[in-house]
Design a protein around this motif. Structure first.
Motif, PDB file in Angstrom:
ATOM      1  N   LEU A 121      14.772  -7.961  44.637  1.00  0.00           N
ATOM      2  CA  LEU A 121      14.584  -7.481  43.268  1.00  0.00           C
ATOM      3  C   LEU A 121      13.973  -6.080  43.238  1.00  0.00           C
ATOM      4  CD1 LEU A 121      13.246 -10.749  41.573  1.00  0.00           C
ATOM      5  CD2 LEU A 121      15.470  -9.674  41.199  1.00  0.00           C
ATOM      6  N   VAL A 122      13.124  -5.786  44.210  1.00  0.00           N
ATOM      7  CA  VAL A 122      12.433  -4.498  44.235  1.00  0.00           C
ATOM      8  C   VAL A 122      13.293  -3.412  44.883  1.00  0.00           C
ATOM      9  CG1 VAL A 122      10.456  -3.260  45.227  1.00  0.00           C
ATOM     10  CG2 VAL A 122      10.129  -5.514  44.171  1.00  0.00           C
ATOM     11  N   PHE A 123      13.967  -3.741  46.000  1.00  0.00           N
ATOM     12  CA  PHE A 123      14.629  -2.699  46.790  1.00  0.00           C
ATOM     13  C   PHE A 123      16.132  -2.561  46.541  1.00  0.00           C
ATOM     14  CE2 PHE A 123      10.771  -3.439  49.305  1.00  0.00           C
ATOM     15  CZ  PHE A 123      10.340  -2.125  49.460  1.00  0.00           C
ATOM     16  N   LEU A 124      16.802  -3.630  46.159  1.00  0.00           N
ATOM     17  CA  LEU A 124      18.255  -3.511  45.999  1.00  0.00           C
ATOM     18  C   LEU A 124      18.661  -2.503  44.924  1.00  0.00           C
ATOM     19  CD1 LEU A 124      19.803  -7.056  46.540  1.00  0.00           C
ATOM     20  CD2 LEU A 124      19.677  -5.110  48.112  1.00  0.00           C
ATOM     21  N   PRO A 125      17.937  -2.391  43.816  1.00  0.00           N
ATOM     22  CA  PRO A 125      18.331  -1.357  42.847  1.00  0.00           C
ATOM     23  C   PRO A 125      18.362   0.046  43.464  1.00  0.00           C
ATOM     24  CG  PRO A 125      16.857  -2.907  41.794  1.00  0.00           C
ATOM     25  CD  PRO A 125      16.872  -3.259  43.256  1.00  0.00           C
ATOM     26  N   LEU A 126      17.430   0.342  44.382  1.00  0.00           N
ATOM     27  CA  LEU A 126      17.440   1.638  45.062  1.00  0.00           C
ATOM     28  C   LEU A 126      18.695   1.800  45.910  1.00  0.00           C
ATOM     29  CD1 LEU A 126      13.848   2.242  46.510  1.00  0.00           C
ATOM     30  CD2 LEU A 126      14.982   3.529  44.699  1.00  0.00           C
ATOM     31  N   LEU A 127      18.981   0.788  46.740  1.00  0.00           N
ATOM     32  CA  LEU A 127      20.123   0.866  47.640  1.00  0.00           C
ATOM     33  C   LEU A 127      21.428   0.918  46.861  1.00  0.00           C
ATOM     34  CD1 LEU A 127      19.076  -1.654  50.465  1.00  0.00           C
ATOM     35  CD2 LEU A 127      18.501   0.771  50.207  1.00  0.00           C
ATOM     36  N   LEU A 128      21.528   0.121  45.806  1.00  0.00           N
ATOM     37  CA  LEU A 128      22.745   0.128  44.985  1.00  0.00           C
ATOM     38  C   LEU A 128      22.914   1.465  44.280  1.00  0.00           C
ATOM     39  CD1 LEU A 128      22.463  -3.481  43.526  1.00  0.00           C
ATOM     40  CD2 LEU A 128      24.309  -2.646  44.998  1.00  0.00           C
ATOM     41  N   GLY A 129      21.800   2.037  43.837  1.00  0.00           N
ATOM     42  CA  GLY A 129      21.872   3.322  43.147  1.00  0.00           C
ATOM     43  C   GLY A 129      22.377   4.440  44.033  1.00  0.00           C
ATOM     44  N   GLN A 130      22.030   4.378  45.335  1.00  0.00           N
ATOM     45  CA  GLN A 130      22.481   5.437  46.238  1.00  0.00           C
ATOM     46  C   GLN A 130      23.790   5.076  46.936  1.00  0.00           C
ATOM     47  OE1 GLN A 130      18.834   5.475  48.425  1.00  0.00           O
ATOM     48  NE2 GLN A 130      19.612   4.286  50.153  1.00  0.00           N
ATOM     49  N   GLY A 131      24.224   3.813  46.770  1.00  0.00           N
ATOM     50  CA  GLY A 131      25.505   3.392  47.335  1.00  0.00           C
ATOM     51  C   GLY A 131      25.525   3.305  48.840  1.00  0.00           C
TER      52      GLY A 131
END
Length: 260
Positions: A121-131
């Protein structure tokens, strides 16, 4: 799906000792920068000190979303990005299943399984945002095979981590993010510090796998990430057990039952 560790930023939970510490060293040897975290902040700081300017340490209790958010912010403030997250925390409740209380089950689930969920929940938004990016989840051969009935909460959560990781890999791969699932067998770590004992102890028989040192496992993790491997085993013999188990579960359980 592989990732180039040279220049990457890795966040590792449970990195104050054992596999997490060894993985941190292996990542740095390949050019990564590392955020070393542990529920024991002094241990995290000590490992970061071993790694020098390519690392920073911080305390993190994976039962706290706030702690994980603080680690995310530490990584962004110190290194500017996050490329790899290794969820490596695990605890055990050991004893006859009928004597392990509900509170112990809840604690093991909260740390071993929900710790991964909170991290996502904390880190996946970062990784998804940068692809791009990579996630490593530490499970166990006890999450692939049924022999760990003397530590059933641990076994159940590690099976859950394997299933979560497989499905997560299918979801994230088209989005540019790789997933690896580390399933160690015997590793000489201090996980005994995280064991709570209940009732009379027994040692169920199961596959005999070699016991490796953490440094060897850390190298296996780093190479597995670089190679884009999903399943990272520390004992090749475990693959034979998994194949036998998958071919005929009833026959496999019957064989193990005769050995107990």
């Amino acid at each position: 799906m592989s990732i180039d560790l040279d220049g990457a930023v890795a966040v590792i939970t449970g990195a104050g000792s054992g596999i997490g510490r060894a993985a941190a060293h292996a990542f740095v040897r390949r050019g990564a920068r590392v955020v070393v975290t542990d529920v024991d902040g002094e241990r995290a700081a000590a490992v970061a000190g071993e790694l020098g300017e390519r690392a920073v340490g911080g305390r993190c209790d994976v039962t706290s979303v706030g702690d994980l958010e603080a680690v995310r912010d530490l990584a962004l403030d110190h290194f500017g990005r996050v490329d790899l997250v290794m969820n490596n925390v695990g605890i055990l409740a050991v004893g006859p299943v009928e004597e392990i209380p509900l509170e112990a089950w809840q604690r093991v689930i909260d740390v071993n399984l929900l710790g991964v969920v909170r991290s996502n929940l904390v880190f996946l938004p970062l990784l998804l945002g940068q692809g791009s990016g990579h996630v490593v989840n530490t499970a166990s051969t006890a999450g692939l095979l049924p022999y760990g009935f003397d530590r059933l909460p641990y076994t159940a959560t590690k099976h859950a981590v394997v299933g979560l990781s497989e499905s997560l890999a299918l979801y994230l791969r088209p989005r540019g993010i790789g997933v690896s699932c580390l399933c160690p067998a015997g590793v000489a770590t201090n996980i005994v510090e995280q064991v709570t004992l209940y009732g009379e102890q027994s040692q169920p028989r199961g596959p005999s796998f070699p016991v490796l040192d953490p440094e060897t496992v850390g190298e296996l993790v780093a190479q597995g990430v670089v190679d884009g491997r999903f399943l990272i085993l520390t004992a090749p013999e475990a693959a034979d057990e998994v194949r036998e188990h998958g071919a005929d579960v009833d026959a496999y359980l019957a064989r193990l039952g005769k050995e107990i």
